[in-house]
Scaffold this active site. Sequence first.
Site, PDB file in Angstrom:
ATOM      1  N   ASP A   4      -8.044   1.700   1.989  1.00  0.00           N
ATOM      2  CA  ASP A   4      -7.392   2.414   3.365  1.00  0.00           C
ATOM      3  C   ASP A   4      -9.012   3.664   3.322  1.00  0.00           C
ATOM      4  OD1 ASP A   4      -5.892   3.047   5.337  1.00  0.00           O
ATOM      5  OD2 ASP A   4      -4.771   4.716   3.840  1.00  0.00           O
TER       6      ASP A   4
ATOM      7  N   HIS B 187       0.983  -1.343   0.129  1.00  0.00           N
ATOM      8  CA  HIS B 187      -0.126   0.254   0.031  1.00  0.00           C
ATOM      9  C   HIS B 187       0.810   1.131   0.215  1.00  0.00           C
ATOM     10  CE1 HIS B 187      -3.188   2.824   0.821  1.00  0.00           C
ATOM     11  NE2 HIS B 187      -2.780   3.049   1.691  1.00  0.00           N
TER      12      HIS B 187
ATOM     13  N   ASP C 220       1.478   4.888  -0.130  1.00  0.00           N
ATOM     14  CA  ASP C 220       0.760   6.328  -0.257  1.00  0.00           C
ATOM     15  C   ASP C 220       1.751   7.773  -1.095  1.00  0.00           C
ATOM     16  OD1 ASP C 220      -1.285   6.152   1.191  1.00  0.00           O
ATOM     17  OD2 ASP C 220       0.381   5.742   3.133  1.00  0.00           O
TER      18      ASP C 220
ATOM     19  N   HIS D 295      -6.063   9.818  -0.658  1.00  0.00           N
ATOM     20  CA  HIS D 295      -6.145   9.629   0.729  1.00  0.00           C
ATOM     21  C   HIS D 295      -5.441  10.469   1.711  1.00  0.00           C
ATOM     22  CE1 HIS D 295      -4.832   5.567   0.417  1.00  0.00           C
ATOM     23  NE2 HIS D 295      -4.532   6.152   1.769  1.00  0.00           N
TER      24      HIS D 295
END
Length: 950
Positions: free
Chosen positions: A140, A16, A18, A391
């Site tokens: 997420d 994951h 970001d 996000h």
Amino acid sequence: MVHPDMLNVHLVAHTHDDVGWLKTVDQYFYGIHNDVQHAGVQYILDSVISSLLVEPTRRFIYVEIAFFSRWWHQQTNATQEVVRDLVRQGRLEFANGGWVMNDEAATHYGAIIDQMTLGLRFLEDTFGKDGRPRVAWHIDPFGHSREQASLFAQMGFDGLFFGRLDYQDKRVREENLGLEQVWRASASLKPPVADLFTSVLPNIYNPPEKLCWDTLCADKPFVEDRRSPEYNAEELVNYFLQLATAQGQHFRTNHTIMTMGSDFQYENANMWFRNLDRLIQLVNAQQQANGSRVNVLYSTPACYLWELNKANLTWSVKQDDFFPYADGPHQFWTGYFSSRPALKRYERLSYNFLQVCNQLEALAGPAANVGPYGSGDSAPLNEAMAVLQHHDAVSGTSKQHVADDYARQLAAGWDPCEVLLSNALARLSGSKEDFTYCRNLNVSVCPLSQTAKNFQVTIYNPLGRKINWMVRLPVSKHGFVVRDPNGTVVPSDVVILPSSDGQELLFPASVPALGFSIYSVSQVPGQRPHTHKPQPRSQRPWSRVLAIQNEHIRARFDPDTGLLVEMENLDQNLLLPVRQAFYWYNASVGNNLSAQVSGAYIFRPNQEKPLMVSRWAQTRLVKTPLVQEVHQNFSAWCSQVVRLYRGQRHLELEWTVGPIPVGDGWGKEIISRFDTVLETKGLFYTDSNGREILERRRDYRPTWKLNQTETVAGNYYPVNSRIYIRDGNMQLTVLTDRSQGGSSLRDGSMELMVHRRLLKDDGRGVGEALLEDGLGRWVRGRHLVLLDKVRTAATGHRLQAEKEVLAPQVVLAPGGGAPYHLKVAPRKQFSGLRRELPPSVHLLTLARWDQKTLLLRLEHQFAVGEDSGNLSSPVTLDLTDLFSAFTITYLQETTLVANQLRASASRLKWTPNTGPTPLPSPSRLDPATITLQPMEIRTFLASVQWEEHG
């Protein structure tokens, strides 16, 4: 391989990544500042590719195309070929495939579609249909919106996987096997158009406890040597079998999924894969040895979904959304709906500017990219806007230096778009002017209008209908005359600003659909301006009425407190007592119930009742033929202008808040609250990502019995563009200019959070208090207030919200430029449309796709039954000669993200417990009759030929 008569555990190897959070996008990609967080995406991708090549059964999914595309462009041809092979064989699979994994609360649907289109287009161009993701993967984001699910369905996804949902909701779903269901994500689109199969992952998106084999983890690897004191193979296998069996009991099929990876993992992919290889081999060996009924395999979300689909079950249906999200009784993630309001506004303004840039690139053709002003390019702003949808970006949940970098990326994207606008406007107007862009009009700064004796104002309108717009420009102390494109003098006013003693010129402009009008402004020599000075209230004690009004609306203020107390819609003869004031919640620093504090993510006030910023306001009144204003000053850091322009059907409240004082050691969260006598029965309404409207009920969730533990924060919802309350007759709507958190905490009341400044970190990983010591301290914004009858309210708020999100672009020039083309006379007015679009149709996208193709999206912007007239009916358009700047020679209809032809796109079919949903047969595409159903968006790739000059 899966086994039909066993419990199949699908291991999904993933990372994951970001796109900015504790480090900037570039720092994450290159692995810089590993002391802040050990993370380097370029090494993750290098390592994963090497490890996949070692063993053909290994599989991996990748998600964030912002990172992958950057890595791809740095690879040799040989590496690219190897990766293409892995994708073709399904060993490397893409999930989601947007530029980023976007936030779902603070994002506008247009920007979501743009960022998904950008990422999916890269995959389509690079890998063809092999690279097309089949599932949406939103593991997420902090709560999930219904509109997001609707968009995913329209993009062609077979299903959605996510990680975070309310802890009470999850408990209920685990008990009644409701972690997987069909989400019916639109109240207007006919099923199954917006139906999306949705699966909640069992462990957010992390590996099970004790089974994390990354350099970032400390779990024990497999040791199979029985002579070693560290031998643990048997223990780990037994633990895994227990775990799998327990997890399988919460799901309806004999398939279950485990996420093997987490934030920025797989930088040394070999560690992970070696241990997963052992796990699979040793667990599956138990089938022969001990008759175990557990089968483990490398898999992907798409494979898992395929197995669920083959199970041929009937699934329950969800019709609401997953907001707000709480991960504990006092931990509501509703603060980020409002965090970093300056960045949230800059993002929304940049969306507006990008659409103007895209449209002019489409209207002017190649001349927009290469012209007298240099090379114009919409791509940098398109990419920056895509990054902002992440996000931790527009959500306001990154570290401060990362938020600064997001703003830097936007600013850098504006520059080549300004060049593009200059090229396009010169080409379309036939005159090469010295164009200038005043980016600081919100603080009344624009050097050209403040110094020039004469200048021209080009106003571009990105809507499909003509608009009337009040232009406001800072000017010097003179009189001015303003002329329209035909040379006729138009009314104008000069208004003095109470805050700064500067002044602004006002004049009404009329601008055609998808086009521009050029107005000229000249100083009148020797004439002192007929300025309208704001009158302090104290000078006229005999006048006990403080009110402003125009043809449509009257607003009355309490002469003693200066607060708004009443609003009247004169057309419909509606009168509503409504009191507006600013309040602040004292941010919790933890108490005996919970140590949780208010922070960038979490909203937790330390008491239910907010405190008033001030019980009264100093007021000044401005009245001119074009505008009436009440200037309210509440405190050194909070003020507001309540404004009515001539002809305007809403009340404009322009608020200015900050810097919020925190010297007293108290973090503060500032709200604007409207209190009325409407009997609202606990109900209020908020939009979902700027599109469909959801009904909210205080202290209630539609799908489970809520135990409400935070009466303020637990009732906050994302407000992207509007919130309203109503009784049987009247509706009071507030439109916002950016995303904010909002609620109705008692009947007849409505509040929006405009700013927050906090002294403690809320313990969700960002490791920094939301102090905003830079430019973000000081925020200005607008709330537009509409009072209407319930049955006609939608017309007002739909059409006004459209003008808010795609406002006109003002470009100035000194005038007297050279002709663009000697053979063509310059023009002062232009429309890109031969006829206006009907009011129910929104031109969502008009952009260049490639050398000879445009991307076109048309949207029905009303919901079923929303309008009592005919605006909620289907509407049919003729595209054959709609545009004036080009001719469409060939038209193809695609899915929402333009990566599949609509006619050949198909999705997995699911059986909802509400009965079967027949798939509509797509009719033959006829450009002369394009019909839009309520809330439908249709997407086209149009081959075009541009008109020669003018």
